[in-house]
Design a protein around this motif. Structure first.
Motif, mmCIF file in Angstrom:
data_model
loop_
_atom_site.group_PDB
_atom_site.id
_atom_site.type_symbol
_atom_site.label_atom_id
_atom_site.label_comp_id
_atom_site.label_asym_id
_atom_site.label_seq_id
_atom_site.Cartn_x
_atom_site.Cartn_y
_atom_site.Cartn_z
ATOM 1 N N PRO A 26 -3.872 -1.071 24.589
ATOM 2 C CA PRO A 26 -4.817 -0.729 25.522
ATOM 3 C C PRO A 26 -6.228 -0.704 24.970
ATOM 4 C CG PRO A 26 -2.990 1.098 25.637
ATOM 5 C CD PRO A 26 -2.841 0.066 24.254
ATOM 6 N N ILE A 27 -7.221 -1.183 25.607
ATOM 7 C CA ILE A 27 -8.570 -1.350 25.438
ATOM 8 C C ILE A 27 -9.118 0.022 24.989
ATOM 9 C CG2 ILE A 27 -10.999 -1.800 26.310
ATOM 10 C CD1 ILE A 27 -9.812 -4.007 28.280
ATOM 11 N N GLY A 28 -9.852 0.110 23.870
ATOM 12 C CA GLY A 28 -10.583 1.215 23.492
ATOM 13 C C GLY A 28 -9.482 1.968 22.345
ATOM 14 N N THR A 29 -8.347 1.593 22.094
ATOM 15 C CA THR A 29 -7.371 2.415 21.315
ATOM 16 C C THR A 29 -7.574 2.050 19.924
ATOM 17 O OG1 THR A 29 -5.633 2.280 22.863
ATOM 18 C CG2 THR A 29 -4.944 2.718 20.708
ATOM 19 N N GLU A 30 -7.768 3.086 19.168
ATOM 20 C CA GLU A 30 -8.048 3.022 17.513
ATOM 21 C C GLU A 30 -6.479 2.925 17.055
ATOM 22 O OE1 GLU A 30 -11.591 5.727 16.280
ATOM 23 O OE2 GLU A 30 -10.350 7.012 17.693
ATOM 24 N N PHE A 31 -6.602 1.881 15.965
ATOM 25 C CA PHE A 31 -5.178 1.822 15.425
ATOM 26 C C PHE A 31 -5.482 1.120 13.954
ATOM 27 C CE2 PHE A 31 -6.486 -2.471 17.158
ATOM 28 C CZ PHE A 31 -6.208 -3.559 16.059
ATOM 29 N N ILE A 32 -4.521 1.243 13.078
ATOM 30 C CA ILE A 32 -4.494 0.747 11.954
ATOM 31 C C ILE A 32 -3.183 -0.078 11.973
ATOM 32 C CG2 ILE A 32 -5.842 2.254 10.611
ATOM 33 C CD1 ILE A 32 -3.387 3.536 9.621
ATOM 34 N N ILE A 33 -3.032 -1.227 10.791
ATOM 35 C CA ILE A 33 -2.074 -1.782 10.713
ATOM 36 C C ILE A 33 -1.368 -1.505 9.204
ATOM 37 C CG2 ILE A 33 -0.718 -3.941 10.396
ATOM 38 C CD1 ILE A 33 -2.604 -5.160 12.610
ATOM 39 N N THR A 34 -0.314 -1.032 8.851
ATOM 40 C CA THR A 34 -0.108 -0.675 7.514
ATOM 41 C C THR A 34 1.197 -1.838 7.270
ATOM 42 O OG1 THR A 34 1.752 0.893 8.509
ATOM 43 C CG2 THR A 34 -0.329 1.766 7.799
ATOM 44 N N GLU A 35 1.246 -1.742 5.920
ATOM 45 C CA GLU A 35 2.405 -2.760 5.286
ATOM 46 C C GLU A 35 3.182 -2.273 4.311
ATOM 47 O OE1 GLU A 35 3.064 -5.610 2.129
ATOM 48 O OE2 GLU A 35 1.298 -4.262 2.291
ATOM 49 N N TYR A 36 4.369 -2.475 4.301
ATOM 50 C CA TYR A 36 5.033 -2.257 2.988
ATOM 51 C C TYR A 36 5.854 -3.337 2.800
ATOM 52 C CZ TYR A 36 8.847 -0.262 0.209
ATOM 53 O OH TYR A 36 9.680 -0.113 -0.795
ATOM 54 N N ASP A 37 5.848 -4.175 1.590
ATOM 55 C CA ASP A 37 6.674 -5.092 1.243
ATOM 56 C C ASP A 37 6.701 -6.349 2.355
ATOM 57 O OD1 ASP A 37 8.051 -6.534 -0.633
ATOM 58 O OD2 ASP A 37 10.113 -5.808 0.133
ATOM 59 N N GLY A 38 5.368 -6.609 2.676
ATOM 60 C CA GLY A 38 5.103 -7.588 3.717
ATOM 61 C C GLY A 38 5.357 -6.988 5.172
ATOM 62 N N ALA A 39 6.085 -5.995 5.299
ATOM 63 C CA ALA A 39 6.529 -5.793 6.962
ATOM 64 C C ALA A 39 5.468 -4.954 7.459
ATOM 65 C CB ALA A 39 7.924 -4.967 6.863
ATOM 66 N N GLU A 40 4.562 -5.279 8.624
ATOM 67 C CA GLU A 40 3.658 -4.601 9.180
ATOM 68 C C GLU A 40 4.054 -3.817 10.071
ATOM 69 O OE1 GLU A 40 -0.077 -7.625 7.993
ATOM 70 O OE2 GLU A 40 1.093 -7.889 10.021
ATOM 71 N N SER A 41 3.373 -2.680 10.342
ATOM 72 C CA SER A 41 3.552 -2.043 11.720
ATOM 73 C C SER A 41 1.983 -1.284 12.229
ATOM 74 C CB SER A 41 4.367 -0.755 11.590
ATOM 75 O OG SER A 41 3.922 0.096 10.254
ATOM 76 N N LEU A 42 2.094 -1.443 13.479
ATOM 77 C CA LEU A 42 0.929 -0.832 14.091
ATOM 78 C C LEU A 42 0.876 0.895 14.567
ATOM 79 C CD1 LEU A 42 -1.343 -2.597 16.665
ATOM 80 C CD2 LEU A 42 -0.603 -0.454 17.198
ATOM 81 N N THR B 266 -1.286 3.845 16.113
ATOM 82 C CA THR B 266 -2.641 4.371 16.754
ATOM 83 C C THR B 266 -2.963 5.479 16.287
ATOM 84 O OG1 THR B 266 -1.380 5.564 18.532
ATOM 85 C CG2 THR B 266 -1.877 2.936 18.945
ATOM 86 N N ARG B 267 -4.379 5.758 16.344
ATOM 87 C CA ARG B 267 -4.703 7.037 15.842
ATOM 88 C C ARG B 267 -3.988 8.250 16.525
ATOM 89 N NH1 ARG B 267 -10.117 8.567 13.539
ATOM 90 N NH2 ARG B 267 -10.492 10.668 14.077
ATOM 91 N N ASP B 268 -3.665 8.178 17.757
ATOM 92 C CA ASP B 268 -2.975 9.665 18.199
ATOM 93 C C ASP B 268 -1.594 9.676 17.645
ATOM 94 O OD1 ASP B 268 -1.997 7.459 19.556
ATOM 95 O OD2 ASP B 268 -2.423 8.293 21.636
ATOM 96 N N SER B 269 -0.923 8.695 16.761
ATOM 97 C CA SER B 269 0.198 8.825 16.504
ATOM 98 C C SER B 269 0.317 9.684 15.186
ATOM 99 C CB SER B 269 1.017 7.569 16.302
ATOM 100 O OG SER B 269 0.327 6.703 15.185
ATOM 101 N N PHE B 270 -0.934 10.157 14.431
ATOM 102 C CA PHE B 270 -0.612 10.695 13.442
ATOM 103 C C PHE B 270 -0.915 12.120 13.431
ATOM 104 C CE2 PHE B 270 -2.321 6.378 12.010
ATOM 105 C CZ PHE B 270 -1.635 6.225 11.047
ATOM 106 N N ASN B 271 -0.343 12.951 12.668
ATOM 107 C CA ASN B 271 -0.441 14.190 12.683
ATOM 108 C C ASN B 271 -1.416 14.737 11.500
ATOM 109 O OD1 ASN B 271 1.138 15.878 14.228
ATOM 110 N ND2 ASN B 271 3.019 15.584 12.894
ATOM 111 N N TRP B 272 -2.819 14.896 12.057
ATOM 112 C CA TRP B 272 -3.925 14.965 11.200
ATOM 113 C C TRP B 272 -4.156 16.308 10.899
ATOM 114 C CZ3 TRP B 272 -6.972 11.036 9.537
ATOM 115 C CH2 TRP B 272 -6.680 9.857 10.105
ATOM 116 N N LYS B 273 -4.369 16.582 9.523
ATOM 117 C CA LYS B 273 -4.688 18.248 9.280
ATOM 118 C C LYS B 273 -6.177 18.343 9.017
ATOM 119 C CE LYS B 273 -0.037 18.526 8.476
ATOM 120 N NZ LYS B 273 0.436 19.262 9.460
#
Length: 98
Positions: free
Chosen positions: A71-87, A89-96
């Motif tokens: 969705p437009i305006g969604t904050e996200f990052i792309i993480t990578e492990y051994d070449g496999a990426e995943s997207l 979103t900011r709201d998918s993290f449990n921030w402390k």
């Protein structure tokens, strides 16, 4: 940079296969419309050719790219492990908070 937007969703290139990441192993923005249209069209050879011709970085993960619609305006990052990426979103993290 031009993006592909459809129904208020932005196309984001994410390479889920192991070996080499597309969005994390080169300097190309994962929302770049030029490449994302080629991915949507299945024209992976042209992606590799452009990367080589314009010295844009490693295109090894291109064949594993899938377009994720965000969705437009969604904050996200792309993480990578051994070449496999995943997207993620900011709201998918449990921030402390300290």
């Amino acid at each position: 940079m031009e993006k592909i937007v459809r129904d208020e969703m932005v196309a984001v290139a994410v390479s889920g296969g192991f070996g080499a990441g597309w969005s994390t192993w080169n300097d190309i923005d994962p929302m770049d419309a030029r490449f994302n249209q080629l991915f949507l069209d299945g024209n992976f050879d042209e992606v590799a050719r452009i990367c080589d011709d314009e010295d844009l970085g490693y295109a090894g993960g291109a064949r594993d790219v899938e377009i994720v619609w965000v969705p437009i305006g969604t904050e996200f990052i792309i993480t990578e492990y051994d070449g496999a990426e995943s997207l993620q979103t900011r709201d998918s993290f449990n921030w402390k908070v300290a």
